[in-house]
Structures are given as C-alpha cells and as structure tokens.
Design an enzyme around this catalytic site. Sequence first.
Site, PDB file in Angstrom:
ATOM      1  N   LEU A  63     -29.658  52.421-100.271  1.00  0.00           N
ATOM      2  CA  LEU A  63     -29.264  51.056 -99.940  1.00  0.00           C
ATOM      3  C   LEU A  63     -29.175  50.189-101.185  1.00  0.00           C
ATOM      4  O   LEU A  63     -28.883  48.990-101.081  1.00  0.00           O
ATOM      5  CB  LEU A  63     -30.278  50.441 -98.967  1.00  0.00           C
ATOM      6  CG  LEU A  63     -30.566  51.250 -97.699  1.00  0.00           C
ATOM      7  CD1 LEU A  63     -31.671  50.578 -96.884  1.00  0.00           C
ATOM      8  CD2 LEU A  63     -29.316  51.415 -96.856  1.00  0.00           C
ATOM      9  N   TYR A 118     -15.837  44.309-106.021  1.00  0.00           N
ATOM     10  CA  TYR A 118     -16.936  44.792-105.173  1.00  0.00           C
ATOM     11  C   TYR A 118     -16.460  45.948-104.300  1.00  0.00           C
ATOM     12  O   TYR A 118     -17.091  47.005-104.229  1.00  0.00           O
ATOM     13  CB  TYR A 118     -17.467  43.655-104.317  1.00  0.00           C
ATOM     14  CG  TYR A 118     -18.543  44.080-103.328  1.00  0.00           C
ATOM     15  CD1 TYR A 118     -19.819  44.398-103.756  1.00  0.00           C
ATOM     16  CD2 TYR A 118     -18.271  44.163-101.964  1.00  0.00           C
ATOM     17  CE1 TYR A 118     -20.804  44.797-102.868  1.00  0.00           C
ATOM     18  CE2 TYR A 118     -19.246  44.549-101.053  1.00  0.00           C
ATOM     19  CZ  TYR A 118     -20.508  44.871-101.516  1.00  0.00           C
ATOM     20  OH  TYR A 118     -21.476  45.259-100.626  1.00  0.00           O
ATOM     21  N   LYS A 122     -17.553  49.950-104.334  1.00  0.00           N
ATOM     22  CA  LYS A 122     -18.037  50.637-103.137  1.00  0.00           C
ATOM     23  C   LYS A 122     -17.194  51.874-102.842  1.00  0.00           C
ATOM     24  O   LYS A 122     -17.722  52.928-102.468  1.00  0.00           O
ATOM     25  CB  LYS A 122     -18.021  49.677-101.945  1.00  0.00           C
ATOM     26  CG  LYS A 122     -19.147  48.654-101.961  1.00  0.00           C
ATOM     27  CD  LYS A 122     -20.509  49.315-101.831  1.00  0.00           C
ATOM     28  CE  LYS A 122     -21.633  48.335-101.654  1.00  0.00           C
ATOM     29  NZ  LYS A 122     -22.967  48.982-101.553  1.00  0.00           N
ATOM     30  N   ASN A 147     -20.210  42.717 -91.635  1.00  0.00           N
ATOM     31  CA  ASN A 147     -21.214  41.687 -91.909  1.00  0.00           C
ATOM     32  C   ASN A 147     -22.484  41.990 -91.117  1.00  0.00           C
ATOM     33  O   ASN A 147     -22.424  42.262 -89.916  1.00  0.00           O
ATOM     34  CB  ASN A 147     -20.676  40.318 -91.491  1.00  0.00           C
ATOM     35  CG  ASN A 147     -19.453  39.923 -92.300  1.00  0.00           C
ATOM     36  OD1 ASN A 147     -19.559  39.415 -93.397  1.00  0.00           O
ATOM     37  ND2 ASN A 147     -18.268  40.187 -91.736  1.00  0.00           N
ATOM     38  N   PRO A 309     -60.712  18.122 -61.089  1.00  0.00           N
ATOM     39  CA  PRO A 309     -61.611  18.581 -60.023  1.00  0.00           C
ATOM     40  C   PRO A 309     -61.449  17.751 -58.753  1.00  0.00           C
ATOM     41  O   PRO A 309     -61.384  16.516 -58.787  1.00  0.00           O
ATOM     42  CB  PRO A 309     -62.998  18.405 -60.639  1.00  0.00           C
ATOM     43  CG  PRO A 309     -62.775  18.566 -62.113  1.00  0.00           C
ATOM     44  CD  PRO A 309     -61.439  17.933 -62.369  1.00  0.00           C
ATOM     45  N   GLY A 310     -61.344  18.477 -57.623  1.00  0.00           N
ATOM     46  CA  GLY A 310     -61.260  17.824 -56.323  1.00  0.00           C
ATOM     47  C   GLY A 310     -59.901  17.268 -55.959  1.00  0.00           C
ATOM     48  O   GLY A 310     -59.722  16.738 -54.849  1.00  0.00           O
TER      49      GLY A 310
END
Length: 399
Positions: A63, A118, A122, A147, A309-310
């Site tokens: 890579l 580039y 490659k 991409n 509560p309650g």
Amino acid sequence: MKILVTGAKGFVGKNLCWQLKNIKEGKARNYQVVIDEVFEYDIDSTPDDLQKYCREADFVFNLAGVNRPENPEDFRKGNFGFASTLLETLKSYGNRCPIMLSSSIQATMIGRYAGHPYGESKKAGEELFFDYSRQTGANVLVYRFPNIFGKWCRPNYNSAIATFCNNIANDLPIQVNDPTVELELVYIDDLVEELIGALGGQEHHCEFDGLDAIPTPDGRYCHVPVTYRVSLGTIVEMLHRFSVMNQSLDVPYLQQGSFEKKLYATYLSYLPKHKMIYDLKMNVDQRGSFTEIVHTSDRGQFSVNISKPGITKGQHWHHTKVEKFVVVSGHGLIQLRQIDSDEVINFEVSGDRIQVVEMIPGYTHNIINLSDTQDLVTLMWCNENFDPNHPDTYFNMVE
C-alpha cells in the site's frame, strides 16, 4: 500466516492493520484465515526491517506510495521505486508469496486522467508487478481503487470526502465548483473486507472497460465489488444535514449497506471533541422530566421519561399511535384499559428485569412510580414523531 503491510501508517494501511490485528488477537470473528503476525512497514522502518519481513512474509499488501509530492518526478520514485525494491527483496529470499498492489483508477490513463504523472507512475507499477509474476510465478493481485472514504482519511490531501467531512464538522468553509460531478466511491471497510478475503483466495477479479470494472473470474485486475456513484452535491447535502442532527434529533438512512450509513460514520469520525457531546431539551416539571432523544423519518422517536417517587404519568389513549415502554431503573406499575371496558390490566415492572410493555391503540394507559425514594426511568419508543398539530392523544383516566 504472517502478513506484511507496506504503507502501514497510511489511510488504507492503518485500517487494514487494525483489522488484521483484531483477527490475530481473536477479537474479530467469522474469519477463516489464521494470522500469526502482522509486519507493519512504513517510512520510519529500517532496511533491516524490510529484509526480515520479506524473508518471513506469507502474504504482502503493498500500500506504500505517494499522492502529492512536491516534485512530480517523485511520483515515479515513490510509486515505482519502492515497489522495485520490495520485489527485488522478495526475490532475493526466493519468497514467492502472493502480493497485492494498491493501484488507482487513474492508471487507466483515459479521460481526465490522461497524461498525469501520478497515473503514469501507477501504471508503471502495475506492469512491474505483472512482470514479476511472469518471472517468479508468484500470484499478483493488482487493485485499481476509485476514490476511497472512511475514518482516518487525511483531509485537504487527496480525498474530497475527507476534506468536506472535516471542514463541515469543524465549521470551516468548503468549495464545490460543480455539484453535478459524480464520484465512484469505495468505503474503507468494504475495501478491507475484500483484502482480507484475498488472503484466502477470495479476491474479485475484473477487466476494465474504460473506467468501469467488469467482473471476470480470470480478469487481470482485482476490484472491490461494492462501490457507489454519488454526485458532489448529494454528498455535501447529506453532510450539512448530518451537521444539524444534534438539533433536529434526526438520524440518517441506516439500511445495511447504504452509502448514507457509511458516510455518516465517516462524518462522525471528524467531529471535534466539543461536538462529541450535546445537550437535549428536557421537559421538566414537578412530576419529573420527558426528553426526546432520537427522531427518525420512518421509525418514530425514542425518548426517556423520568418519574419522581409516587408520581403517575399518562392517563391518555391514542387512535393510531403506538408506544413501547421499557423501565430501565426503579420500580413501577403500568396500567392499560380499553376505553369501552372496565377491565384494568396491570404490569408491575422493574429495572431489575428489563421488559417491554406495549401501549395498544384504543387503550388508555399510565405509568406509576411505586417507589417512595427512587426515580422511575423509562425508555419510550413511539411509532411516530410528535406532531403538536396532530398529537393523537386523548385524556382518559385508567381507573
């Protein structure tokens, strides 16, 4: 199996290495491959490291490469020169293990990619690997990636999505010259899954028709079978929508395999620390509080209800709206009664035993905190987001 990953600290390398190590350490299941060692080679590694790794490797992921050198001539040096060194080192040890090459769709050298140094570097790297395969008999897997997007991709470098995610997450400006431009995209997790599959001979082969990968079992090239074609305008619209979800409480389209789900995960990976937490609007009164957590476009909303509560809450019914109540802390009683009946159905619930109680259309219902000291905390799901103009909620005492 011992795996060598060159360019291990790059975007793809980092994601791949972490998953390979997860497999090695038994943290990732459902993989058939056994990994004994992951050799991570990058710019700070030594020549001795490369010698050792090439001597012992059972599979190589190459890579390593450059995307934006200061001098265009460095494309060939970075993308062709190191590859030559790698292959010669493998040759010197008679190591004919399979080797994967990370190439680019730009190596097609057509359309907007024609004549770019580039892409030329490659393409030269691809031919170098194919020649190596002919000379040694080693299995060579050449991937031309489109991409790539996902977590840990460097913004303002060579990925528009990484730049957009980073800038929108950090309230920085973005520039889109032509929103109709369409990108072919591959998600990093799909790419990593493909590469791990290649360890067991499960790679996907193809030939190229222009820029399009055509699946072919004996194709010269390899490809990731799951890709997306999305316009820049659509991507930016999604990202702007994601950026205000801490206010709208919406969530994206999360169907398995959807592009939006993967883009959302990518966007979140660029959030700054202060955006990793946000307040919700608590509707507080003497009885406790009610707080909406998440809204969905087609799956309703999630909320948390706290009763003192309650306290008794509810005492209403709905024509069509349905809810699920899950007490996660405290001790309570949930009561339901069909509005034309005298029969009261009682469910005593507790955070010690997590259960779901269905709120049925046409049944008035309530929830009572039976404790004298402890709050009752209930997770609530409703099949629709609350609409104050059409609340579908009618007061009626249960008993």
